[in-house]
Design a protein around this motif. Structure first.
Motif, mmCIF file in Angstrom:
data_model
loop_
_atom_site.group_PDB
_atom_site.id
_atom_site.type_symbol
_atom_site.label_atom_id
_atom_site.label_comp_id
_atom_site.label_asym_id
_atom_site.label_seq_id
_atom_site.Cartn_x
_atom_site.Cartn_y
_atom_site.Cartn_z
ATOM 1 N N THR A 1 6.173 -19.205 -12.079
ATOM 2 C CA THR A 1 7.024 -18.527 -11.086
ATOM 3 C C THR A 1 5.745 -17.202 -10.535
ATOM 4 N N GLY A 2 6.278 -16.607 -9.665
ATOM 5 C CA GLY A 2 5.521 -15.619 -9.131
ATOM 6 C C GLY A 2 5.588 -14.584 -10.243
ATOM 7 N N TRP A 3 6.567 -14.221 -10.770
ATOM 8 C CA TRP A 3 6.604 -13.211 -11.983
ATOM 9 C C TRP A 3 5.558 -13.533 -13.022
ATOM 10 N N GLN A 4 5.607 -14.876 -13.396
ATOM 11 C CA GLN A 4 4.906 -15.408 -14.533
ATOM 12 C C GLN A 4 3.427 -15.306 -14.207
ATOM 13 N N THR A 5 2.907 -15.648 -12.976
ATOM 14 C CA THR A 5 1.795 -15.306 -12.429
ATOM 15 C C THR A 5 1.183 -13.976 -12.414
ATOM 16 N N LEU A 6 2.082 -13.142 -11.924
ATOM 17 C CA LEU A 6 1.711 -11.624 -12.145
ATOM 18 C C LEU A 6 1.285 -11.279 -13.551
ATOM 19 N N ARG A 7 1.984 -11.624 -14.348
ATOM 20 C CA ARG A 7 2.256 -11.067 -15.733
ATOM 21 C C ARG A 7 0.917 -11.758 -16.523
ATOM 22 N N THR A 8 0.779 -12.792 -16.363
ATOM 23 C CA THR A 8 -0.381 -13.704 -17.427
ATOM 24 C C THR A 8 -1.689 -13.706 -16.726
ATOM 25 N N VAL A 9 -1.792 -13.596 -15.371
ATOM 26 C CA VAL A 9 -3.050 -13.753 -14.578
ATOM 27 C C VAL A 9 -3.496 -12.411 -13.766
ATOM 28 N N THR A 10 -2.646 -12.272 -12.937
ATOM 29 C CA THR A 10 -2.938 -11.086 -11.839
ATOM 30 C C THR A 10 -3.072 -9.788 -12.546
ATOM 31 N N LEU A 11 -2.040 -9.455 -13.466
ATOM 32 C CA LEU A 11 -2.069 -7.950 -13.934
ATOM 33 C C LEU A 11 -3.040 -7.613 -14.966
ATOM 34 N N PRO A 12 -3.366 -8.452 -15.890
ATOM 35 C CA PRO A 12 -4.341 -8.434 -16.701
ATOM 36 C C PRO A 12 -5.559 -8.192 -16.195
ATOM 37 N N THR A 13 -5.899 -9.034 -14.922
ATOM 38 C CA THR A 13 -7.293 -8.930 -14.649
ATOM 39 C C THR A 13 -7.349 -7.539 -13.789
ATOM 40 N N ALA A 14 -6.142 -7.066 -13.143
ATOM 41 C CA ALA A 14 -6.209 -5.821 -12.566
ATOM 42 C C ALA A 14 -6.216 -4.682 -13.555
ATOM 43 N N LEU A 15 -5.689 -4.602 -14.590
ATOM 44 C CA LEU A 15 -5.720 -3.601 -15.752
ATOM 45 C C LEU A 15 -6.760 -2.612 -15.590
ATOM 46 N N PRO A 16 -8.223 -3.068 -15.657
ATOM 47 C CA PRO A 16 -8.923 -2.096 -15.751
ATOM 48 C C PRO A 16 -9.294 -1.319 -14.446
ATOM 49 N N HIS A 17 -8.701 -1.747 -13.334
ATOM 50 C CA HIS A 17 -8.992 -1.098 -12.190
ATOM 51 C C HIS A 17 -7.850 -0.149 -12.128
ATOM 52 N N ILE A 18 -6.857 -0.547 -12.574
ATOM 53 C CA ILE A 18 -5.342 0.470 -12.604
ATOM 54 C C ILE A 18 -5.845 1.693 -13.377
ATOM 55 N N SER A 19 -6.342 1.306 -14.530
ATOM 56 C CA SER A 19 -6.877 2.611 -15.405
ATOM 57 C C SER A 19 -7.682 3.532 -14.932
ATOM 58 N N THR A 20 -8.663 2.970 -13.971
ATOM 59 C CA THR A 20 -9.790 3.582 -13.400
ATOM 60 C C THR A 20 -8.889 4.613 -12.447
ATOM 61 N N GLY A 21 -8.161 3.885 -11.602
ATOM 62 C CA GLY A 21 -6.988 4.755 -10.644
ATOM 63 C C GLY A 21 -6.599 5.815 -11.224
ATOM 64 N N LEU A 22 -6.015 5.557 -12.437
ATOM 65 C CA LEU A 22 -5.427 6.493 -13.359
ATOM 66 C C LEU A 22 -6.067 7.643 -13.943
ATOM 67 N N ARG A 23 -7.292 7.246 -14.186
ATOM 68 C CA ARG A 23 -8.367 8.422 -14.652
ATOM 69 C C ARG A 23 -8.701 9.543 -13.477
ATOM 70 N N ILE A 24 -8.657 8.747 -12.344
ATOM 71 C CA ILE A 24 -9.005 9.618 -11.277
ATOM 72 C C ILE A 24 -7.826 10.646 -10.851
ATOM 73 N N ALA A 25 -6.776 9.918 -10.951
ATOM 74 C CA ALA A 25 -5.802 10.575 -10.370
ATOM 75 C C ALA A 25 -5.164 11.587 -11.392
ATOM 76 N N SER A 26 -5.320 11.596 -12.578
ATOM 77 C CA SER A 26 -5.138 12.611 -13.724
ATOM 78 C C SER A 26 -5.454 13.855 -13.217
ATOM 79 N N SER A 27 -6.621 13.979 -12.890
ATOM 80 C CA SER A 27 -7.440 15.285 -12.505
ATOM 81 C C SER A 27 -6.738 15.887 -11.260
ATOM 82 N N LEU A 28 -6.265 14.959 -10.362
ATOM 83 C CA LEU A 28 -5.900 15.122 -8.963
ATOM 84 C C LEU A 28 -4.449 15.752 -9.149
#
Length: 261
Positions: free
Chosen positions: A169-196
């Motif tokens: 399903t779309g949710w399974q693809t997001l949870r197992t493939v897409t989201l793990p791949t995006a995790l480093p980019h999300i955390s980088t955005g969080l690091r920038i956003a924390s100071s802002l």
């Protein structure tokens, strides 16, 4: 080989820890000498010794103010980031949504805090912290949204095709493939956003609302010409920003290790 690795780690520790601390110590020493010799007037820039004295004397008030400002920044960062991740997932899944969100994200990226803060403080009332939290959330939204959207688009098409072959399903693809791949980019955005988020919460406290946060105390003591005391609260704000940065940087490192593993 082990000796070379040890030497490399020592050089890395020097570059990351020792060198910045040594440079800071030299800068503070020069600052103290300039003020002590009368080259720089005390009212223009208080000496580090005077600021340290005020910091020690008002440490409970600084801690209390940091708790107020930090809580506003945390709520804004958390809510703004959750909304950003959700909308980025929608934008990645549907091109029309991506087209609609583009102008909105661009507008939020250039919203001046000094113009937005008085409006939101007035809207939510003089006794509410919600306006400041909204401002912190708006500031945090854009870097997290852009980082998440970029990360979600990093998943290889062959991986998505494989999930379709397995009837995922779309949710399974997001949870197992897409989201793990995006995790480093999300955390980088969080690091920038924390100071802002911290900066935005501080600035919002200059424009009305409940007293007690670091931004309001800085402006109050500056208006009373208690410049060393005001600078002591500025140091408290800097330390608060460093804490937010270090926590999110740690999350980013964990995400990178998870991705590498």
């Amino acid at each position: 080989m082990s000796a070379a690795i040890t030497t490399g780690r020592r050089h890395e520790a020097w570059g990351v820890v020792v060198a910045p601390v040594a440079l800071g110590a030299v800068g503070v020493s020069v600052w103290q000498l300039l003020v002590g010799a009368g080259i720089v007037e005390e009212y223009l820039l208080p000496s580090p010794a005077a600021i340290a004295g005020e910091f020690s004397a008002f440490l409970p008030a600084i801690t209390s103010g940091a708790a107020v400002t930090g809580l506003n920044a945390f709520f804004g960062l958390a809510v703004g980031s959750l909304v950003a991740v959700f909308l980025a997932a929608l934008a990645q899944a549907a091109r029309p949504v991506d087209g609609m969100l583009g102008p909105i994200v661009a507008a939020l990226a250039v919203v001046p805090i000094v113009a937005l803060a008085p409006v939101l403080n007035t809207m939510f009332g003089a006794d509410s912290q919600i306006g400041r939290q909204v401002i912190a959330g708006v500031a945090a939204f854009t870097p997290v949204f852009l980082g998440t959207l970029r990360g979600l688009r990093q998943a290889l098409p062959v991986h998505r095709d494989l999930m379709r072959v397995y009837a995922a399903t779309g949710w399974q693809t997001l949870r197992t493939v897409t989201l793990p791949t995006a995790l480093p980019h999300i955390s980088t955005g969080l690091r920038i956003a924390s100071s802002l988020a911290v900066i935005s919460a501080l600035v919002a406290e200059y424009f009305g609302g409940p007293r007690g946060g670091l931004g309001g105390l800085i402006s109050t003591y500056a208006a009373q010409s208690a410049y060393a005391r005001s600078w002591a609260f500025v140091i408290g704000a800097i330390l608060l920003g460093v804490v937010f940065y270090l926590v999110t940087a740690g999350l980013e490192r964990l995400a990178s290790r998870h991705r590498a593993g």
